[in-house]
Motif scaffolding. Structure first.
Motif, PDB file in Angstrom:
ATOM      1  N   GLY A   1       0.835  -1.193   0.000  1.00  0.00           N
ATOM      2  CA  GLY A   1       0.000   0.000   0.000  1.00  0.00           C
ATOM      3  C   GLY A   1       0.870   1.244   0.000  1.00  0.00           C
ATOM      4  N   TRP A   2       0.273   2.369   0.366  1.00  0.00           N
ATOM      5  CA  TRP A   2       0.979   3.639   0.325  1.00  0.00           C
ATOM      6  C   TRP A   2       0.484   4.538   1.445  1.00  0.00           C
ATOM      7  N   GLN A   3       1.275   5.574   1.696  1.00  0.00           N
ATOM      8  CA  GLN A   3       0.979   6.470   2.797  1.00  0.00           C
ATOM      9  C   GLN A   3       1.309   7.892   2.363  1.00  0.00           C
ATOM     10  N   LEU A   4       0.423   8.820   2.692  1.00  0.00           N
ATOM     11  CA  LEU A   4       0.649  10.234   2.427  1.00  0.00           C
ATOM     12  C   LEU A   4       1.241  10.855   3.682  1.00  0.00           C
ATOM     13  N   VAL A   5       2.437  11.468   3.538  1.00  0.00           N
ATOM     14  CA  VAL A   5       3.122  12.052   4.679  1.00  0.00           C
ATOM     15  C   VAL A   5       3.563  13.477   4.340  1.00  0.00           C
ATOM     16  N   VAL A   6       3.759  14.275   5.385  1.00  0.00           N
ATOM     17  CA  VAL A   6       4.363  15.591   5.233  1.00  0.00           C
ATOM     18  C   VAL A   6       5.862  15.364   5.057  1.00  0.00           C
ATOM     19  N   LYS A   7       6.454  15.951   4.024  1.00  0.00           N
ATOM     20  CA  LYS A   7       7.857  15.652   3.703  1.00  0.00           C
ATOM     21  C   LYS A   7       8.810  16.087   4.814  1.00  0.00           C
ATOM     22  N   THR A   8       8.584  17.246   5.404  1.00  0.00           N
ATOM     23  CA  THR A   8       9.540  17.757   6.391  1.00  0.00           C
ATOM     24  C   THR A   8       9.500  16.985   7.701  1.00  0.00           C
ATOM     25  N   SER A   9       8.329  16.672   8.191  1.00  0.00           N
ATOM     26  CA  SER A   9       8.219  16.026   9.505  1.00  0.00           C
ATOM     27  C   SER A   9       7.919  14.524   9.432  1.00  0.00           C
ATOM     28  N   GLN A  10       7.619  14.012   8.244  1.00  0.00           N
ATOM     29  CA  GLN A  10       7.233  12.613   8.048  1.00  0.00           C
ATOM     30  C   GLN A  10       5.993  12.225   8.858  1.00  0.00           C
TER      31      GLN A  10
ATOM     32  N   VAL B   1       1.972  -4.295  -7.114  1.00  0.00           N
ATOM     33  CA  VAL B   1       1.899  -2.864  -7.418  1.00  0.00           C
ATOM     34  C   VAL B   1       3.330  -2.338  -7.444  1.00  0.00           C
ATOM     35  N   THR B   2       3.752  -1.804  -8.591  1.00  0.00           N
ATOM     36  CA  THR B   2       5.099  -1.268  -8.715  1.00  0.00           C
ATOM     37  C   THR B   2       5.052   0.171  -9.208  1.00  0.00           C
TER      38      THR B   2
ATOM     39  N   LYS C   1      -0.928  -5.270 -11.198  1.00  0.00           N
ATOM     40  CA  LYS C   1      -1.229  -6.489 -11.944  1.00  0.00           C
ATOM     41  C   LYS C   1      -1.407  -7.674 -11.015  1.00  0.00           C
ATOM     42  N   SER C   2      -2.003  -8.675 -11.573  1.00  0.00           N
ATOM     43  CA  SER C   2      -2.270  -9.912 -10.844  1.00  0.00           C
ATOM     44  C   SER C   2      -0.972 -10.654 -10.603  1.00  0.00           C
ATOM     45  N   ARG C   3      -0.895 -11.319  -9.465  1.00  0.00           N
ATOM     46  CA  ARG C   3       0.279 -12.157  -9.175  1.00  0.00           C
ATOM     47  C   ARG C   3       0.166 -13.520  -9.854  1.00  0.00           C
ATOM     48  N   GLN C   4      -1.021 -13.873 -10.323  1.00  0.00           N
ATOM     49  CA  GLN C   4      -1.220 -15.149 -10.995  1.00  0.00           C
ATOM     50  C   GLN C   4      -0.832 -14.999 -12.463  1.00  0.00           C
ATOM     51  N   ARG C   5       0.192 -15.676 -12.873  1.00  0.00           N
ATOM     52  CA  ARG C   5       0.715 -15.540 -14.232  1.00  0.00           C
ATOM     53  C   ARG C   5      -0.300 -15.975 -15.300  1.00  0.00           C
ATOM     54  N   THR C   6      -1.164 -16.914 -14.957  1.00  0.00           N
ATOM     55  CA  THR C   6      -2.102 -17.436 -15.957  1.00  0.00           C
ATOM     56  C   THR C   6      -3.200 -16.433 -16.295  1.00  0.00           C
ATOM     57  N   LEU C   7      -3.493 -15.486 -15.411  1.00  0.00           N
ATOM     58  CA  LEU C   7      -4.591 -14.554 -15.656  1.00  0.00           C
ATOM     59  C   LEU C   7      -4.145 -13.319 -16.421  1.00  0.00           C
TER      60      LEU C   7
END
Length: 173
Positions: A95-104, A118-119, A144-150
């Motif tokens: 996942g991801w997180q939104l942070v303030v750059k100066t104070s984190q 997710v890359t 993308k899916s981790r299942q190669r067949t899909l």
């Protein structure tokens, strides 16, 4: 009173299905299911990819607005605390997180609930300027899916003027 032969009520017994009829129906059901299950799995995986893509796009738009409101640089960084994460610096599968750059200081967190890959195009976090500008042209996330067949994949692209767009596949064209 005596009834004539053709007016006599017949007593019929309902016996149900024979074993052969039941086996034929079950065989046909199995054949139909073998064609339907792969399509159903692909549809479910596509739904998971699209839900994650929509969440990312909504969070990016929210990050723009919050940067404008706060008047400071924000960063969208990857989360690192799940089992699906690889050692690559551009893996955002947790996942991801939104942070303030100066104070984190964390402002918002979104976790990816399904096992998707997710890359991000870069290994650095995405900076959002105080004017709401997102990163640079060419930044993109591949979901993308981790299942190669899909082989189900969507890409979220940043174009000029920090415009977000998405398309099927793994590249922005």
């Amino acid at each position: 009173m005596q009834l004539l032969g053709f007016l006599t009520p017949r007593t019929t017994r309902v016996q149900g299905f024979t074993l052969v009829e039941l086996l034929v129906c079950l065989g046909m059901l199995g054949i139909i299911s073998s064609f339907a299950i792969p399509s159903w799995q692909r549809l479910q995986e596509l739904s998971r990819v699209e839900a994650t893509r929509d969440q990312l796009m909504n969070d990016l738009q929210t990050a723009r607005v919050r940067a404008l409101q706060r008047g400071e640089i924000l960063q969208l960084t990857r989360l690192r605390d799940c089992m699906r994460l690889t050692s690559a610096d551009n893996d955002w599968s947790c996942g991801w997180q939104l942070v303030v750059k100066t104070s984190q200081t964390a402002l918002h967190t979104s976790q990816v609930q399904t096992p998707l890959q997710v890359t991000f195009a870069k290994s650095d976090p995405l900076d959002i300027s105080p004017r709401g500008d997102l990163g640079t042209v060419g930044d993109r996330w591949v979901i993308k899916s981790r299942q190669r067949t899909l082989s189900v994949a969507n890409v979220v692209c940043l174009s000029s003027a920090s415009r977000l767009r998405w398309q099927s596949g793994e590249s922005c064209s």
